[in-house]
Write an enzyme that holds these catalytic residues in place. Structure first.
Site, PDB file in Angstrom:
ATOM      1  N   LYS A 194      -2.156  14.633  11.411  1.00  0.00           N
ATOM      2  CA  LYS A 194      -2.580  13.227  11.445  1.00  0.00           C
ATOM      3  C   LYS A 194      -1.563  12.373  12.200  1.00  0.00           C
ATOM      4  CE  LYS A 194      -3.750   9.036   8.946  1.00  0.00           C
ATOM      5  NZ  LYS A 194      -4.041   8.280   7.729  1.00  0.00           N
ATOM      6  N   ASN A 251       0.859  -1.190   0.000  1.00  0.00           N
ATOM      7  CA  ASN A 251       0.000   0.000   0.000  1.00  0.00           C
ATOM      8  C   ASN A 251       0.900   1.246   0.000  1.00  0.00           C
ATOM      9  OD1 ASN A 251      -1.523   2.239   0.901  1.00  0.00           O
ATOM     10  ND2 ASN A 251      -2.987   0.931   1.967  1.00  0.00           N
ATOM     11  N   PHE A 256      -5.712   8.379   3.493  1.00  0.00           N
ATOM     12  CA  PHE A 256      -6.185   7.294   2.620  1.00  0.00           C
ATOM     13  C   PHE A 256      -7.274   6.513   3.353  1.00  0.00           C
ATOM     14  CE2 PHE A 256      -4.235   3.476   4.562  1.00  0.00           C
ATOM     15  CZ  PHE A 256      -3.331   4.067   5.432  1.00  0.00           C
ATOM     16  N   GLY A 257      -7.754   5.473   2.720  1.00  0.00           N
ATOM     17  CA  GLY A 257      -8.720   4.568   3.352  1.00  0.00           C
ATOM     18  C   GLY A 257      -9.963   5.293   3.863  1.00  0.00           C
ATOM     19  N   ASP A 291      -0.297  -3.982  10.229  1.00  0.00           N
ATOM     20  CA  ASP A 291      -1.680  -4.360   9.942  1.00  0.00           C
ATOM     21  C   ASP A 291      -2.569  -3.421  10.739  1.00  0.00           C
ATOM     22  OD1 ASP A 291      -3.191  -6.345   8.309  1.00  0.00           O
ATOM     23  OD2 ASP A 291      -4.256  -6.559  10.206  1.00  0.00           O
ATOM     24  N   HIS A 311      -3.207   6.346  15.031  1.00  0.00           N
ATOM     25  CA  HIS A 311      -2.864   4.993  15.477  1.00  0.00           C
ATOM     26  C   HIS A 311      -1.458   4.622  14.988  1.00  0.00           C
ATOM     27  CE1 HIS A 311      -4.762   5.369  11.645  1.00  0.00           C
ATOM     28  NE2 HIS A 311      -4.654   4.102  11.302  1.00  0.00           N
TER      29      HIS A 311
HETATM   30  P1  ITT Z   1      -0.567  -4.050   3.177  1.00  0.00           P
HETATM   31  O1  ITT Z   1      -1.254  -5.252   3.787  1.00  0.00           O
HETATM   32  O2  ITT Z   1       0.136  -4.372   1.894  1.00  0.00           O
HETATM   33  O3  ITT Z   1       0.314  -3.345   4.154  1.00  0.00           O
HETATM   34  P2  ITT Z   1      -3.248  -2.989   3.131  1.00  0.00           P
HETATM   35  O4  ITT Z   1      -3.865  -1.714   2.652  1.00  0.00           O
HETATM   36  O5  ITT Z   1      -3.854  -4.267   2.658  1.00  0.00           O
HETATM   37  O6  ITT Z   1      -1.693  -2.959   2.777  1.00  0.00           O
HETATM   38  P3  ITT Z   1      -4.108  -3.638   5.790  1.00  0.00           P
HETATM   39  O7  ITT Z   1      -4.351  -5.061   5.448  1.00  0.00           O
HETATM   40  O8  ITT Z   1      -3.415  -3.323   7.082  1.00  0.00           O
HETATM   41  O9  ITT Z   1      -3.221  -2.924   4.685  1.00  0.00           O
HETATM   42  O10 ITT Z   1      -5.491  -2.865   5.721  1.00  0.00           O
HETATM   43  C1  ITT Z   1      -5.579  -1.619   6.251  1.00  0.00           C
HETATM   44  C2  ITT Z   1      -6.879  -0.966   5.817  1.00  0.00           C
HETATM   45  O11 ITT Z   1      -7.421  -0.282   6.949  1.00  0.00           O
HETATM   46  C3  ITT Z   1      -6.599   0.068   4.748  1.00  0.00           C
HETATM   47  O12 ITT Z   1      -6.764  -0.449   3.453  1.00  0.00           O
HETATM   48  C4  ITT Z   1      -7.625   1.147   5.093  1.00  0.00           C
HETATM   49  O13 ITT Z   1      -8.862   0.801   4.529  1.00  0.00           O
HETATM   50  C5  ITT Z   1      -7.738   1.026   6.607  1.00  0.00           C
HETATM   51  N1  ITT Z   1      -6.764   1.940   7.264  1.00  0.00           N
HETATM   52  C6  ITT Z   1      -5.628   1.610   7.933  1.00  0.00           C
HETATM   53  N2  ITT Z   1      -4.976   2.687   8.357  1.00  0.00           N
HETATM   54  C7  ITT Z   1      -5.700   3.742   7.949  1.00  0.00           C
HETATM   55  C8  ITT Z   1      -5.552   5.136   8.059  1.00  0.00           C
HETATM   56  O14 ITT Z   1      -4.479   5.678   8.647  1.00  0.00           O
HETATM   57  N3  ITT Z   1      -6.492   5.911   7.539  1.00  0.00           N
HETATM   58  C9  ITT Z   1      -7.560   5.396   6.929  1.00  0.00           C
HETATM   59  N4  ITT Z   1      -7.779   4.102   6.754  1.00  0.00           N
HETATM   60  C10 ITT Z   1      -6.852   3.255   7.262  1.00  0.00           C
END
Ligand code: ITT
Length: 194
Positions: free
Chosen positions: A173, A9, A149-150, A66, A178
């Protein structure tokens, strides 16, 4: 200290780099790391799976992150399934739409939530560090902002009333997030491993 970061990511990678650089850690991602199946039922298990896979593939100390969003009114969902809540992995727009629909009619006081970030660092000699950070807040009724993001456009951090996480600057941020908290704890523990 040079660390490999086991993430695919790019936005998460950018956050990890910008938080850890001033703490004296350089993250490198110049190795083609294998895709990791996130089969754990906890954030900590999945962070460890990512770190272990990266350490085994590279022979270097590797960090796995994670993270996700836990919403109280949804019994902690989407939790470890945050990235694939709407089906397809990493579909941020779809995830937000599904979340707002799931919370339709839920009043502000019951929209409490928290972001969770677990980080695991594994060294080639088997030493391990595991840390965790949380950010409390609530879920908005509509997305706002373009940063982060996310789920950031719909997450209202308690530390910044009336603003979505996606409306904060990177410095704001990182100061309450977290990930910022987990990485501060990681940097502290890494000192003992130098
Ligand atoms: P990797 O496993 O390759 O590291 P990923 O995006 O799949 O990338 P995760 O499995 O840890 O990572 O999923 C994390 C999800 O949680 C991410 O896709 C977002 O939807 C959400 N998330 C995590 N941290 C966030 C943040 O700081 N702000 C907003 N959403 C977040």
């Amino acid at each position: 200290m040079k660390l490999i970061l086991a993430t695919h990511n790019q936005k998460k990678l950018a956050e990890l780099q910008r938080i850890l650089a001033p703490l004296g850690c350089t993250l490198v991602q110049d190795i083609d790391l294998p895709e990791v199946k996130e089969t754990g039922v906890t954030f900590a298990e999945n962070a460890r799976l990512k770190a272990l896979s990266g350490t085994l593939a590279s022979g270097l100390p590797c960090v796995g992150d994670d993270s996700g969003l836990c919403v109280d009114a949804l019994g902690g969902a989407p939790g470890v399934y945050s990235a694939r809540y709407a089906g397809e992995h990493g579909n941020d727009g779809g995830n937000i739409t599904k979340l707002l629909a799931a919370l339709q009619g839920v009043p502000p006081a019951q929209r409490t939530a928290r972001f969770v970030c677990t980080v695991c660092c594994i060294f080639p000699d088997g030493r391990e560090i595991a840390v965790r950070g949380e950010c409390a807040g609530s879920i908005a009724f509509a997305p706002a902002g373009t940063g982060g993001f996310g789920y950031d456009p719909v997450f209202l951090p308690a530390a910044y009333p009336g603003r979505a996480m996606a409306e904060l600057s990177a410095v704001e941020k990182d100061g309450v997030s977290h990930r910022g908290k987990a990485l501060l704890a990681l940097a502290e523990q890494l000192k003992g491993h130098l």
